[in-house]
Design a protein around this motif. Structure first.
Motif, PDB file in Angstrom:
ATOM      1  N   LYS A  89     105.863  38.810  92.857  1.00  0.00           N
ATOM      2  CA  LYS A  89     105.423  39.824  91.903  1.00  0.00           C
ATOM      3  C   LYS A  89     104.377  39.270  90.944  1.00  0.00           C
ATOM      4  N   THR A  90     104.685  38.124  90.333  1.00  0.00           N
ATOM      5  CA  THR A  90     103.815  37.522  89.323  1.00  0.00           C
ATOM      6  C   THR A  90     103.135  36.274  89.865  1.00  0.00           C
ATOM      7  N   PHE A 104      99.246  36.839  85.905  1.00  0.00           N
ATOM      8  CA  PHE A 104      98.825  38.207  86.219  1.00  0.00           C
ATOM      9  C   PHE A 104      99.530  38.717  87.472  1.00  0.00           C
ATOM     10  N   THR A 105      99.363  40.004  87.726  1.00  0.00           N
ATOM     11  CA  THR A 105      99.880  40.622  88.949  1.00  0.00           C
ATOM     12  C   THR A 105      98.711  40.755  89.910  1.00  0.00           C
ATOM     13  N   ASP A 209      98.485  35.315  79.247  1.00  0.00           N
ATOM     14  CA  ASP A 209      99.149  36.409  79.972  1.00  0.00           C
ATOM     15  C   ASP A 209      98.194  37.587  80.095  1.00  0.00           C
ATOM     16  N   ARG A 211      98.758  40.283  82.124  1.00  0.00           N
ATOM     17  CA  ARG A 211      99.453  41.457  82.665  1.00  0.00           C
ATOM     18  C   ARG A 211      99.342  42.655  81.722  1.00  0.00           C
TER      19      ARG A 211
END
Length: 211
Positions: A89-90, A104-105, A209, A211
């Motif tokens: 996922k990450t 991030f994704t 981060d 995301r």
């Protein structure tokens, strides 16, 4: 007039027959490509995981070599410039030169850019499949995205006929092609912790981060 109509009907029937034959051949070719990829996926996506070496070339990042560990959708890649973890996922990308970790994704193309085996998670949905060429030692499979929404629009995968392991993956994102050559595939069990970034191992790293 009757002769013209007769010949026109023959031409139409011949054309329809050729079209039906072509459609049948396309379906047969797609079925063969899917069988090859199914077999390849069963080898690559073994439950315990696997590892390999790779060389990646792209106009965006140049050329670099590295190693990769995979397990299902997870991967962990190392190159002289960066270390990447993806837990399904990450994604964490550690840049050695700046000591920054971007979190991030990732898109499909971003995953594929570091994980040459990502295609095994893509081919079953949203892509048209076909085989190309007539190579004695390798299968060559082409994937074409059925919609513009897919970030990886086209892929060519070269697969060893004896071992069903990929030796090369070419991916097109927009107009840019990325080529990944793969060697040294090994069926090797991997710990789940391998695919998660551990901040304790990089105490000086700045975590960003996104995301």
């Amino acid at each position: 007039m009757k002769k013209i109509l007769f010949f026109a009907m023959i031409l139409l029937a011949t054309s329809l027959s050729a079209t039906a034959q072509t459609a049948s051949e396309v379906r047969k070719n797609a079925s063969e490509a899917r069988k090859i990829l199914d077999k390849t996926a069963s080898v690559v996506s073994r439950k315990g995981g696997a590892s390999a070496s790779f060389k990646i070339s792209s106009p965006n990042i140049g050329s670099t070599k590295g190693t990769i560990a995979i397990k299902g959708k997870k991967f962990h890649a190392r190159t002289p410039q960066a270390i990447v973890w993806f837990d399904g996922k990450t994604q964490w990308s550690y840049m050695k030169s700046t000591e920054e970790v971007n979190v991030f994704t990732p898109t499909e193309a971003q995953q594929m850019a570091m994980n040459p085996y990502q295609f095994i998670n893509l081919y079953k949905h949203g892509y048209s499949l076909s085989t190309t060429g007539n190579d004695r030692n390798f299968y060559n499979v082409r994937l074409v995205a059925q919609t513009k929404a897919r970030s990886a629009q086209e892929l060519f995968i070269k697969i060893n006929k004896k071992t069903y392991t990929p030796t090369q993956v070419k991916m097109r994102e927009g107009a840019t092609w990325t080529t990944i050559d793969i060697t040294g595939f090994q069926a090797k069990d991997q710990s789940d912790a391998t695919f998660v970034f551990n901040a304790k191992d990089f105490p000086k790293a700045e975590i960003i981060d996104l995301r």
